[in-house]
Scaffold this active site. Sequence first.
Site, PDB file in Angstrom:
ATOM      1  N   ASP A   1       5.724   0.563  -7.712  1.00  0.00           N
ATOM      2  CA  ASP A   1       5.643   1.455  -8.860  1.00  0.00           C
ATOM      3  C   ASP A   1       5.553   2.922  -8.422  1.00  0.00           C
ATOM      4  OD1 ASP A   1       2.981   0.393  -7.939  1.00  0.00           O
ATOM      5  OD2 ASP A   1       2.270   2.042  -9.187  1.00  0.00           O
TER       6      ASP A   1
ATOM      7  N   ASP B   1       0.853  -1.186   0.000  1.00  0.00           N
ATOM      8  CA  ASP B   1       0.000   0.000   0.000  1.00  0.00           C
ATOM      9  C   ASP B   1       0.888   1.234   0.000  1.00  0.00           C
ATOM     10  OD1 ASP B   1      -1.830   2.075   0.580  1.00  0.00           O
ATOM     11  OD2 ASP B   1      -3.162   0.645   1.565  1.00  0.00           O
TER      12      ASP B   1
ATOM     13  N   ARG C   1      -1.390  -8.815 -10.564  1.00  0.00           N
ATOM     14  CA  ARG C   1      -2.460  -7.922 -11.035  1.00  0.00           C
ATOM     15  C   ARG C   1      -2.191  -6.480 -10.636  1.00  0.00           C
ATOM     16  NH1 ARG C   1      -7.453  -8.061  -7.215  1.00  0.00           N
ATOM     17  NH2 ARG C   1      -6.555  -8.555  -5.206  1.00  0.00           N
TER      18      ARG C   1
END
Length: 233
Positions: free
Chosen positions: A175, A139, A213
């Site tokens: 990312d 997160d 995913r």
Amino acid sequence: MSHPQRPRRNFYGRLKGKSLKPSQKGYIAEDLDALSPGPVDWEANPTRTPLDLDGLFGGRPTWLEIGFGGGEHMVHQAGLNPDVGIIGCEPYLNGVAMLLGKIRRAGVNNVAVHPGDVRDIFDVLPAASIDRAFLLYPDPWPKARHHRRRFVTPEHLEPLHRVLRPGAIFRVATDIEDYVRQTLEEVPRQGFEWLAEGPDDWRKPWDDWISTRYEQKALREGRVPHYLTFRRI
């Protein structure tokens, strides 16, 4: 005998999303207890007796995945590495249900699942017992005031360092550029060495990587994945 006091911890994030499918409810009802790594919660283990990893995995090296999401990577690694045991921690119930379905379909038997906070596992893992750890697309907590909630803070990194064996590998994939910044600042401070000699060492995924995913979503939205590898000093 006095018992250690349960620490007061805040938890941030979702525990449950949309309603589970009947099949997913079945996975949880039928499979989850059998895949427990051992007595983790404070009611079942108030003395914080360390987990018996030799009994759990037959003496095989043990890896730890911190927040396995939908379980793609964990099941992939379990299939590639039948000679290791993998403990996965994930508080999000929907992700746990997805993992259990993947475990059934893959037929892997070298995994254990804790449907909760990894800090619970840190409490009962023996020191220097983990050979590899993964933190994959955690997160990001993008707001500056929430950066202290990120995993790459001393609250999490200090116990991670304790449970990893000297020389153990810690992989981080994200990312979010600011998460990269904080990771490269905080992880070495807690006794880790960043294993990078050139740009390809963080731009290219690991040889045994499977895109999750969460990574596919990042790529669709134009964000660049980073693959950081550390060694426990």
